[in-house]
Design an enzyme around this catalytic site. Structure first.
Site, short mmCIF file in Angstrom:
data_model
loop_
_atom_site.label_atom_id
_atom_site.label_comp_id
_atom_site.label_asym_id
_atom_site.label_seq_id
_atom_site.Cartn_x
_atom_site.Cartn_y
_atom_site.Cartn_z
N THR A 111 0.42 -1.19 0.44
CA THR A 111 -0.19 0.03 -0.05
C THR A 111 0.53 1.37 0.15
O THR A 111 1.76 0.90 0.76
CB THR A 111 -0.72 -0.70 0.91
OG1 THR A 111 -1.37 1.32 1.20
CG2 THR A 111 0.26 -0.44 2.22
N ASP A 113 0.02 4.11 0.66
CA ASP A 113 -0.34 4.26 2.64
C ASP A 113 0.71 4.45 3.56
O ASP A 113 0.75 5.15 4.53
CB ASP A 113 -1.26 4.21 3.31
CG ASP A 113 -2.68 4.31 2.10
OD1 ASP A 113 -1.96 5.18 1.01
OD2 ASP A 113 -3.71 3.72 2.35
N ARG A 140 7.33 23.70 -7.62
CA ARG A 140 8.17 25.04 -7.14
C ARG A 140 8.65 26.07 -8.25
O ARG A 140 8.75 26.89 -7.66
CB ARG A 140 9.31 23.95 -6.43
CG ARG A 140 10.03 25.36 -5.63
CD ARG A 140 9.51 25.84 -4.56
NE ARG A 140 10.14 24.95 -3.31
CZ ARG A 140 9.07 25.57 -2.43
NH1 ARG A 140 8.95 26.68 -1.33
NH2 ARG A 140 9.80 24.66 -0.69
N ARG A 157 -4.71 7.95 2.57
CA ARG A 157 -5.85 7.88 3.22
C ARG A 157 -6.41 8.03 4.76
O ARG A 157 -6.67 9.59 5.14
CB ARG A 157 -6.55 6.05 3.73
CG ARG A 157 -7.69 5.38 3.69
CD ARG A 157 -7.54 4.02 3.77
NE ARG A 157 -7.52 3.55 2.29
CZ ARG A 157 -8.41 3.83 1.71
NH1 ARG A 157 -9.53 3.27 1.85
NH2 ARG A 157 -8.28 2.26 0.32
N SER A 201 8.17 31.51 -2.24
CA SER A 201 7.32 31.38 -2.50
C SER A 201 7.33 30.04 -0.71
O SER A 201 7.91 29.70 -0.28
CB SER A 201 7.96 30.05 -3.27
OG SER A 201 8.59 28.59 -3.21
N GLU A 208 -4.79 14.55 2.67
CA GLU A 208 -6.07 14.32 2.11
C GLU A 208 -6.92 13.71 3.89
O GLU A 208 -6.14 12.95 4.34
CB GLU A 208 -6.15 13.07 1.15
CG GLU A 208 -6.44 11.60 1.66
CD GLU A 208 -6.56 10.46 0.20
OE1 GLU A 208 -7.26 10.82 -0.97
OE2 GLU A 208 -5.77 9.29 1.23
N HIS A 238 -3.86 10.23 -8.82
CA HIS A 238 -3.53 8.83 -8.65
C HIS A 238 -2.46 8.70 -9.15
O HIS A 238 -1.92 7.59 -9.52
CB HIS A 238 -5.10 7.84 -9.80
CG HIS A 238 -6.16 7.63 -8.79
ND1 HIS A 238 -7.02 8.51 -8.01
CD2 HIS A 238 -6.27 6.42 -8.01
CE1 HIS A 238 -7.74 7.96 -6.95
NE2 HIS A 238 -7.69 6.61 -7.15
#
Ligand code: F6P
Length: 308
Positions: A111, A113, A140, A157, A201, A208, A238
């Site tokens: 995964t 994650d 950037r 997740r 900057s 998320e 994705h």
């Protein structure tokens, strides 16, 4: 994941074990999408992203009837042990199935994650991290030319590992992760100081999640309270899940795949293969799924110190 599929297949054949490939995960096990696999079936896949076996989420496997169908298909194909590659959901199903049917199941963590306890890394995480860094480096250029603030949202997740480490590696000014409460005043202060002092900057990496509100939520609040910033938002999406895997991912996937076959030959069952400090470890499914993998405060501190 292809590197792991290759390693499992070849290590099994090397040890005289026949291999059946199950397509589309638990769904394929229920629908009998099962095929004999030979060494040549996994040729030339180590460098490919995704998985040649396809993948899918199966609600049916969450039911006793679904698992019974899966078991019957395994009997039909004379399958007496199962190796599953995936994350939380995959191992939750595996644990249930293993207990119900007294079936040896070994898990390989796959995964992006990286949210499984008991392993430093999961397959795909390093590749995703490198994809993020490449994208942030490109953003950037616009951020500094236009002297802008960017909120860049990354996947994970409910876990902040991709966000934390991509922020550290890309020199982001700040990171927002679900494991820590966001002090918005502090964030604003940091960005304002950044602009005022030496920087032209600012890049904030946002994990998320409903907890963080995502990059759009944060940018909206910032626009309202500080219209002078006029932030831009990029949601990487994705793109993070594809592409040719890094050397690190190919190596751990190969090691874990071979370790999964070794574990079966050692009569181990219901464990996940992990990697800790470069060494292969065995982790009970229950711990891998349930225990929270801690975020390193040291890394958050480093991001804060280095963003002055
Ligand atoms: O769990 C892996 C992951 O890529 C998460 O980081 C992300 O939230 C989710 O899957 C995306 O899933 P889907 O492709 O179903 O939208």
């Amino acid at each position: 994941m292809n590197a792991a599929v290759r390693a499992v297949t070849r290590a099994a054949i090397y040890n005289g074990i026949a291999v059946k490939a199950i397509y589309r995960g638990y769904k394929g096990l229920i629908d009998d999408e099962i095929k004999d696999f030979h060494t040549e079936d996994v040729s030339n896949i180590i460098q490919q992203g995704g998985t040649i076996l396809k993948t899918g989420r199966s609600d049916e496997f969450k039911t006793a009837e679904g698992r019974e169908k899966a078991y019957n298909n395994m009997q039909k194909h004379a399958i007496d042990a199962l190796i599953v590659i995936g994350g939380d959901g995959t191992f939750t199903g595996a644990r249930e199935f293993a207990q119900e049917y007294n079936m040896p199941v070994i898990g390989v963590p796959g995964t992006i994650d990286n949210d499984l306890w008991g392993t430093d890394s999961t397959i795909g995480y390093d590749t995703a991290l490198n994809t993020i860094i490449e994208a942030v480096d490109k953003i950037r250029d616009t951020a500094s030319s236009h002297e802008r603030l960017f909120f860049i949202e990354v996947m994970g997740r409910d876990a902040g590992f991709l966000a934390l480490n991509s922020a550290l590696a890309s020199g982001a000014e700040a990171v927002i992760i679900p494991e820590r409460e966001t002090d918005e005043d502090q964030l604003e202060e940091l960005i304002k100081n950044g602009f005022r002092k030496s920087k032209n900057s600012s890049i904030v990496i946002v994990a998320e999640s409903k907890v963080t509100g995502g990059a759009n939520g944060l940018a909206e609040r910032m626009r309202k309270d500080h219209p002078e910033f006029d932030p831009r938002v990029t949601i990487l999406g994705h793109i993070q899940r594809g592409g040719s895997p890094t050397a690190y991912d190919r190596i751990i996937a190969s090691r874990m795949g071979v370790a999964a076959i070794d574990a079966l030959l050692d009569e181990q069952r219901n464990i996940m293969i992990g990697i800790v400090n470069g060494e292969i470890v065995h982790v009970p499914f229950t711990k891998a799924i349930k225990d929270d993998k801690p975020i390193k405060q040291e890394k958050l501190d480093i991001i804060r110190i280095l963003s002055i």
